[in-house]
Design a protein around this motif. Structure first.
Motif, PDB file in Angstrom:
ATOM      1  N   LEU A  86       0.813  -1.217   0.000  1.00 25.87           N
ATOM      2  CA  LEU A  86       0.000   0.000   0.000  1.00 25.87           C
ATOM      3  C   LEU A  86       0.847   1.268   0.000  1.00 25.87           C
ATOM      4  O   LEU A  86       0.396   2.313  -0.462  1.00 25.87           O
ATOM      5  CB  LEU A  86      -0.926   0.007   1.219  1.00 25.87           C
ATOM      6  CG  LEU A  86      -2.036  -1.032   1.206  1.00 25.87           C
ATOM      7  CD1 LEU A  86      -2.749  -1.074   2.537  1.00 25.87           C
ATOM      8  CD2 LEU A  86      -3.042  -0.727   0.109  1.00 25.87           C
ATOM      9  N   PRO A 103       4.043   2.182  -3.697  1.00 29.38           N
ATOM     10  CA  PRO A 103       3.722   2.867  -4.960  1.00 29.38           C
ATOM     11  C   PRO A 103       3.740   4.381  -4.811  1.00 29.38           C
ATOM     12  O   PRO A 103       4.093   5.089  -5.753  1.00 29.38           O
ATOM     13  CB  PRO A 103       2.306   2.389  -5.282  1.00 29.38           C
ATOM     14  CG  PRO A 103       2.087   1.183  -4.481  1.00 29.38           C
ATOM     15  CD  PRO A 103       2.976   1.250  -3.312  1.00 29.38           C
ATOM     16  N   VAL A 104       3.374   4.871  -3.627  1.00 27.48           N
ATOM     17  CA  VAL A 104       3.323   6.317  -3.445  1.00 27.48           C
ATOM     18  C   VAL A 104       4.732   6.902  -3.490  1.00 27.48           C
ATOM     19  O   VAL A 104       4.966   7.944  -4.118  1.00 27.48           O
ATOM     20  CB  VAL A 104       2.607   6.658  -2.126  1.00 27.48           C
ATOM     21  CG1 VAL A 104       2.538   8.152  -1.934  1.00 27.48           C
ATOM     22  CG2 VAL A 104       1.213   6.071  -2.127  1.00 27.48           C
ATOM     23  N   LEU A 150       5.773   7.162  -7.015  1.00 27.73           N
ATOM     24  CA  LEU A 150       5.234   8.344  -7.682  1.00 27.73           C
ATOM     25  C   LEU A 150       6.001   9.593  -7.261  1.00 27.73           C
ATOM     26  O   LEU A 150       6.327  10.449  -8.093  1.00 27.73           O
ATOM     27  CB  LEU A 150       3.755   8.508  -7.344  1.00 27.73           C
ATOM     28  CG  LEU A 150       3.182   9.734  -8.015  1.00 27.73           C
ATOM     29  CD1 LEU A 150       2.778   9.404  -9.422  1.00 27.73           C
ATOM     30  CD2 LEU A 150       2.049  10.315  -7.244  1.00 27.73           C
ATOM     31  N   LEU A 160       3.203  19.707   0.307  1.00 24.36           N
ATOM     32  CA  LEU A 160       2.546  18.569  -0.346  1.00 24.36           C
ATOM     33  C   LEU A 160       3.559  17.459  -0.606  1.00 24.36           C
ATOM     34  O   LEU A 160       3.267  16.273  -0.434  1.00 24.36           O
ATOM     35  CB  LEU A 160       1.899  19.022  -1.665  1.00 24.36           C
ATOM     36  CG  LEU A 160       1.311  17.902  -2.508  1.00 24.36           C
ATOM     37  CD1 LEU A 160       0.154  17.231  -1.788  1.00 24.36           C
ATOM     38  CD2 LEU A 160       0.845  18.420  -3.862  1.00 24.36           C
ATOM     39  N   HIS A 216       3.955  15.611   2.531  1.00 25.70           N
ATOM     40  CA  HIS A 216       2.813  14.718   2.777  1.00 25.70           C
ATOM     41  C   HIS A 216       2.980  13.425   1.990  1.00 25.70           C
ATOM     42  O   HIS A 216       2.869  12.325   2.541  1.00 25.70           O
ATOM     43  CB  HIS A 216       1.503  15.389   2.352  1.00 25.70           C
ATOM     44  CG  HIS A 216       0.921  16.295   3.398  1.00 25.70           C
ATOM     45  ND1 HIS A 216       0.442  15.836   4.590  1.00 25.70           N
ATOM     46  CD2 HIS A 216       0.754  17.630   3.426  1.00 25.70           C
ATOM     47  CE1 HIS A 216      -0.004  16.843   5.313  1.00 25.70           C
ATOM     48  NE2 HIS A 216       0.184  17.958   4.626  1.00 25.70           N
ATOM     49  N   LEU A 217       3.217  13.549   0.695  1.00 19.99           N
ATOM     50  CA  LEU A 217       3.310  12.346  -0.137  1.00 19.99           C
ATOM     51  C   LEU A 217       4.511  11.500   0.276  1.00 19.99           C
ATOM     52  O   LEU A 217       4.440  10.277   0.341  1.00 19.99           O
ATOM     53  CB  LEU A 217       3.423  12.732  -1.611  1.00 19.99           C
ATOM     54  CG  LEU A 217       2.204  13.435  -2.207  1.00 19.99           C
ATOM     55  CD1 LEU A 217       2.466  13.807  -3.653  1.00 19.99           C
ATOM     56  CD2 LEU A 217       0.980  12.552  -2.124  1.00 19.99           C
ATOM     57  N   PHE A 234       3.786   9.763   3.564  1.00 15.05           N
ATOM     58  CA  PHE A 234       2.723   8.753   3.491  1.00 15.05           C
ATOM     59  C   PHE A 234       3.332   7.370   3.294  1.00 15.05           C
ATOM     60  O   PHE A 234       2.820   6.370   3.789  1.00 15.05           O
ATOM     61  CB  PHE A 234       1.747   9.046   2.341  1.00 15.05           C
ATOM     62  CG  PHE A 234       0.628   8.047   2.250  1.00 15.05           C
ATOM     63  CD1 PHE A 234      -0.468   8.146   3.069  1.00 15.05           C
ATOM     64  CD2 PHE A 234       0.686   6.972   1.368  1.00 15.05           C
ATOM     65  CE1 PHE A 234      -1.493   7.213   3.013  1.00 15.05           C
ATOM     66  CE2 PHE A 234      -0.326   6.037   1.308  1.00 15.05           C
ATOM     67  CZ  PHE A 234      -1.417   6.164   2.142  1.00 15.05           C
ATOM     68  N   PHE A 260      -0.034   4.026   8.983  1.00 19.39           N
ATOM     69  CA  PHE A 260      -0.446   4.822   7.825  1.00 19.39           C
ATOM     70  C   PHE A 260      -1.179   6.098   8.225  1.00 19.39           C
ATOM     71  O   PHE A 260      -1.439   6.948   7.392  1.00 19.39           O
ATOM     72  CB  PHE A 260      -1.363   3.997   6.921  1.00 19.39           C
ATOM     73  CG  PHE A 260      -0.615   3.234   5.884  1.00 19.39           C
ATOM     74  CD1 PHE A 260      -0.091   3.871   4.780  1.00 19.39           C
ATOM     75  CD2 PHE A 260      -0.416   1.875   6.014  1.00 19.39           C
ATOM     76  CE1 PHE A 260       0.601   3.168   3.821  1.00 19.39           C
ATOM     77  CE2 PHE A 260       0.278   1.164   5.060  1.00 19.39           C
ATOM     78  CZ  PHE A 260       0.799   1.815   3.961  1.00 19.39           C
ATOM     79  N   LEU A 261      -1.573   6.193   9.481  1.00 18.67           N
ATOM     80  CA  LEU A 261      -2.389   7.339   9.889  1.00 18.67           C
ATOM     81  C   LEU A 261      -1.573   8.382  10.632  1.00 18.67           C
ATOM     82  O   LEU A 261      -2.113   9.317  11.190  1.00 18.67           O
ATOM     83  CB  LEU A 261      -3.537   6.860  10.786  1.00 18.67           C
ATOM     84  CG  LEU A 261      -4.361   5.692  10.252  1.00 18.67           C
ATOM     85  CD1 LEU A 261      -5.406   5.271  11.257  1.00 18.67           C
ATOM     86  CD2 LEU A 261      -5.024   6.066   8.946  1.00 18.67           C
ATOM     87  N   TRP A 290       1.540   9.931   9.521  1.00 17.89           N
ATOM     88  CA  TRP A 290       2.679  10.527   8.822  1.00 17.89           C
ATOM     89  C   TRP A 290       2.889  12.005   9.110  1.00 17.89           C
ATOM     90  O   TRP A 290       3.997  12.515   9.028  1.00 17.89           O
ATOM     91  CB  TRP A 290       2.562  10.277   7.327  1.00 17.89           C
ATOM     92  CG  TRP A 290       1.633  11.199   6.586  1.00 17.89           C
ATOM     93  CD1 TRP A 290       1.940  12.440   6.115  1.00 17.89           C
ATOM     94  CD2 TRP A 290       0.268  10.964   6.207  1.00 17.89           C
ATOM     95  NE1 TRP A 290       0.852  12.986   5.471  1.00 17.89           N
ATOM     96  CE2 TRP A 290      -0.183  12.103   5.508  1.00 17.89           C
ATOM     97  CE3 TRP A 290      -0.612   9.911   6.381  1.00 17.89           C
ATOM     98  CZ2 TRP A 290      -1.469  12.211   4.997  1.00 17.89           C
ATOM     99  CZ3 TRP A 290      -1.894  10.027   5.864  1.00 17.89           C
ATOM    100  CH2 TRP A 290      -2.318  11.159   5.186  1.00 17.89           C
TER     101      TRP A 290
END
Lengths: 233, 137, 555
Positions: free
Chosen positions: C222, C225-226, C229, C255, C258-259, C262, C309-310, C312
């Motif tokens: 999960l 992949p982020v 990107l 931003l 954040h990514l 994550f 995951f919650l 970050w």
């Protein structure tokens, strides 16, 4: 009782092979480290869904970026969106949806033993994919001419508000990454078509056709969201 | 002892999909075309408040049709569904965490916001050249 | 279809345990291709081990160079730009090429099928491919490092990373490709756990190692992949200047964070969950007790994967993130502590009234418990917004994450290396030297990082090349600790290399463990792991009664 290379415990349609091995004439190549061919099919399908899940999260990063900048520049995004060619975007949506139908039908035909029909459907799918890319090319070409390009390449004088280059950066990133997936999907489907013609798949064994189809549907799924978010603000 | 010698990974999930005719695929296709038409039509109305929500609802419906019928998730119980639902849940988590920041951040800490809506009030139709009023002063 | 299952054979051939078995996976094919083209999960694990250890050596060398530079307040052995490259490459290599693949790649690959009674992982060819991707990624990273190297820190924060004069592209691409390897490994493990379990192994009878590796794999699927990107977006920023994260073009650098986080916050659990996995096995074996609170340990693994995951946003407290988000993420971050504490209490309860054998793996377990508790508690501290404003980007944070993520992972890596060394290579390591080096490493680690906690609290910022005079004493202490640490690793490398050839032959189960991987296999295992299909009527690490066919053990 190790599986015998000559006799399969699941009948003559299931040929025991090494991992990744092939079976002749549409028989099922049962990789013997799986308990049964059923488990193998299940594993392949589950593996593909997990892979699709990674693809969804890959695109999710772009969708999140889109959401942030659309929140920051709502008016500009609406303005820029209206500068895209809506009819080309809509035609592309219809083309991709139709290709999704044909690929689903291709799987259906392989499963009912009609390999000829399946081949036809796969070729229609590939033609749709080509049409999609050609239309995309015309859209891109228009933007290169106008200068509605991302970031520092943005030269268009018609819209000069803050955030317009950002809209086109996101436009090119999302549609570009999507187009890349279209190309990958086309390669996968070409491979599948070749082996359908060669008779490798049958109602007994059609896993690769199904997985290739799943990938193609994902390409469609992404576009279903890109279309309203880019063209219809 | 007897029951555990059965292969636990085999009994639960028959791997073969249900066989049904191709008719359902055509129905789904027609529905998808219709929904595309609907979103195309409503999208051009530029509904001020719930345009985005409507577009997303239609897109989600279309996606659901593709996932459930073209991708056969309707027939596949269990883990593939869980995988897909978890994926969507985490996409939403990423979206909420990030938007939760941007929407509540101090104005001065955001990148430059666009000019007030009044200066951008004239929205051209699709294909129409934007008016020069849209330029930043 | 039960026709595929085969009657269980006797656990292992009783008899002479003084000699190595005649046939095993290591001597099944001796050509180079039999290794580089292998589909055997055990050989792929060994391939991973070679590259992972190499990467550890490279990353460790960079760490030592960084510590040497900080020996004196002024310039010591390098200039400022070189220093920036050194700590960047130390971070990139240790995170992406050592800690993330280390335990899943080596021990996950080797043990997962053995613990599930399977012949191999579900997709053996994908498994080999993920090793090649990892090597390609590592190669790209090293190539980039020779060609100038990145100086951005391993986090590649924008906007600096999109305008740095150094060559960050190859390093970015290296991390990108290694990410694919991580995804494929995770995918393979998840499907393996779902489909390859032998008769008798229900979900609630899976070894705890498998549970934790499963949770790790979920994060890999999960999250990775982020980051892929993000690496692509950074590449686009660097090459084309799209301005996605560039404030001058209306972009938001936060931003990017954040990514990035994550993925990279859950990535901490990609490193720590496998460490917890190893420890759950070691503690049961070494104390000869059933795991206390099996279900709680199993579920808390998934709990950590979820909460990871919650949380970050706690990396962004001072980066301009909104106060609302900071508060929310700060509170959620505390929950990680709850799930970790569940595990810590259960491991400790497992020890209670156990018959503890104080072996090298157990010594590392003790070290692990210490690092995870102290690293975790300091983590709770820095997850409080008001405290973090003071500590952010100081050596306190450096020391905190080295304690929790490096300390815990290194302890588990070394514990696993010693605990499974007999299974993997059929020979024992020298116990005395093992304990000596364990003591050296645990003391060395503390000596390195406790001064850094103090330095950070005094306000010394991280990633600086020079520092005021008053910080020197603690920096010298830290560098001295690092050399002690290096000494410990050197000793381990020497005695394990000797043991590979001259160690005492271990026999199938030198620890007398009731873990699944020890029950039905010889040491080292044969190529297809088992003769016939094993059946597992008892839960793993069930020490309440003797196991059928168990030979008397040496320990």
């Amino acid at each position: 009782m190790q599986p015998d290379a000559n006799a399969s415990p699941f009948g003559p349609n299931y040929v025991p092979v090494a991992p990744g091995g092939r079976a002749p004439g549409g028989k099922y190549p049962w990789a013997t480290h799986f308990g049964t061919p059923n488990v193998q099919t299940y594993a392949a399908r589950f593996g593909m869904w997990l892979f699709l899940s990674t693809e969804v999260l890959l695109f999710a990063g772009l969708f999140v970026s889109y959401a942030v900048y659309r929140y920051l520049y709502p008016q500009t995004f609406a303005l820029c969106s209206r500068h895209l060619d809506l009819s080309l975007g809509t035609i592309n949506t219809l083309v991709l949806i139709t290709s999704s139908l044909t690929v689903a039908l291709a799987i259906h035909f392989v499963r009912t033993g009609k390999n000829g029909m399946a081949t036809g459907m796969l070729i229609v799918t590939l033609l749709c994919a080509c049409a999609f890319l050609v239309i995309k090319y015309f859209e891109y070409h228009h933007k290169f001419e106008q200068g509605t390009l991302p970031g520092r390449f943005y030269t268009y004088s018609g819209i000069q508000t803050e955030g317009a280059p950002m809209f086109f950066a996101l436009y090119f990133l999302t549609t570009g990454l999507h187009a890349l997936h279209v190309v990958v999907g086309m390669s996968v489907l070409t491979w599948v078509t070749y082996h359908v013609v060669k008779g490798r798949f049958s109602p007994v064994y059609y896993t690769p056709v199904e997985l290739g189809g799943l990938y193609w549907h994902l390409v469609d799924l992404v576009w279903i969201f890109l279309y309203p978010l880019l063209y219809l603000i | 002892m007897a029951d555990i010698t059965k292969n636990v990974t085999d009994s639960h999930h028959p791997a073969d999909l249900e066989h049904h005719g191709a008719g359902a695929y055509y129905l789904v296709w027609i529905a998808l075309l219709a929904l595309t038409g609907l979103t195309w039509w409503t999208g051009q109305m530029h509904l001020p408040n719930f345009g985005l929500a409507l577009a997303l609802i239609i897109a989600t419906t279309k996606a659901a049709l593709v996932v459930l019928f073209f991708m056969h998730l309707w027939e596949q119980k269990g883990v593939n569904r869980v995988t897909f639902v978890c994926t969507i849940a985490f996409v939403i988590v990423m979206l909420l965490g990030t938007l939760g920041d941007v929407t509540t951040r101090l104005e001065t800490l955001l990148p430059k916001r666009e000019a007030p809506a009044s200066e951008l009030s004239h929205m051209p139709k699709h294909g129409e050249a934007p008016a020069h009023g849209a330029q930043h002063p | 279809m039960s026709s595929a299952t085969v009657e269980a054979l006797p656990a292992h051939q009783p008899g002479n345990t003084e000699e190595m078995p005649a046939e095993h996976y290591l001597n099944d094919g001796k050509t180079v291709f039999s290794w580089l083209g292998t589909l055997d999960h055990k050989r792929i694990a060994i391939l991973y081990m070679v590259v992972v250890l190499l990467m550890f050596l490279v990353g460790g060398t960079f760490a030592l160079l960084v510590r040497l530079e900080l020996l004196t307040p002024g310039p010591t052995i390098m200039d400022a730009l070189t220093y920036n490259r050194m700590f960047t490459l130390h971070g990139v290599i240790m995170v992406f090429f050592f800690m993330i693949p280390a335990i899943p790649g080596i021990f996950g690959n080797f043990m997962l099928p053995l613990m599930l009674g399977a012949k191999d992982v579900a997709f053996p060819r994908l498994n080999l491919m993920s090793w090649y991707l990892y090597v390609l990624g590592a190669g790209l990273g090293i190539w980039g490092m020779i060609n100038g190297g990145a100086d951005t820190g391993w986090t590649f924060y924008t906007p600096y990373s999109s305008m740095t004069p150094t060559q960050i592209l190859p390093v970015l691409m290296g991390a990108f490709v290694a990410g694919f390897s991580s995804i494929l490994t995770g995918l393979n493990f998840i499907v393996t756990v779902h489909t390859m379990r032998a008769p008798g192994i229900t979900w609630m009878k899976m070894p705890l190692f498998v549970w934790s590796i499963y949770a790790t794999a979920v994060i890999q699927i999960l999250g990775t992949p982020v980051i892929g990107l993000v690496m692509l977006l950074l590449t686009v920023e660097q090459v084309f200047g799209f301005g996605i994260f560039d404030p001058a073009r209306g972009g938001d650098p936060v931003l990017y964070q954040h990514l990035f986080w994550f993925y990279s916050h859950p990535a901490v659990y990609i490193m720590v969950l496998p460490a917890m996995a190893v420890m759950s096995e070691v503690v049961s074996t070494m104390s000869r007790k059933n795991p206390y609170g099996y279900k709680m340990i199993a579920w808390s693994s998934l709990g950590i994967a979820l909460v990871g995951f919650l949380a970050w946003g706690h990396h962004l407290f001072v980066s301009g993130q909104s106060t609302f988000d900071a508060g929310a993420f700060g509170v959620i971050s505390m929950m990680v502590g709850v799930f970790t504490a569940i595990k810590v209490f259960n491991w400790t309860a497992t020890l209670y009234k156990g018959s503890v054998t104080f072996t090298t793996p157990f010594a590392y377990f003790c070290g692990f418990l210490y690092f995870i508790v102290f690293g975790g508690m300091t983590g709770i501290a820095v997850a409080s917004v008001s405290l973090d404003v003071h500590w952010h980007d100081t050596y306190f944070v450096v020391a905190h994450f080295h304690f929790i993520m490096v300390g815990a992972t290194i302890m588990a890596f070394l514990a696993a290396l010693h605990y499974w060394f007999p299974k993997m290579f059929g020979r024992m390591y020298p116990e005395g030297w093992g304990l000596v080096s364990a003591v050296l490493i645990i003391i060395g680690f503390n000596a390195t990082f406790i001064p850094q906690f103090l330095l950070g609290n005094m306000g010394m910022p991280r990633r600086y090349y020079q520092y005021p005079e008053q910080f020197q004493a603690l920096n010298v202490a830290s560098t001295a600790g690092a050399s002690l640490l290096a000494m410990g690793f050197l000793i381990i490398a020497i005695y394990l290399a000797i043991s590979l050839k001259y160690g005492k032959v271990a026999g199938p189960n030198p620890w007398g463990s009731h873990g699944y991987e020890w029950l039905h296999t010889q040491s080292p295992p044969i190529t297809h792991n088992f003769h016939g299909q094993p059946v597992y009527p008892q839960a793993p690490h069930d020490y309440t009664g003797p196991v059928e066919g168990e030979v008397t053990h040496a320990a």
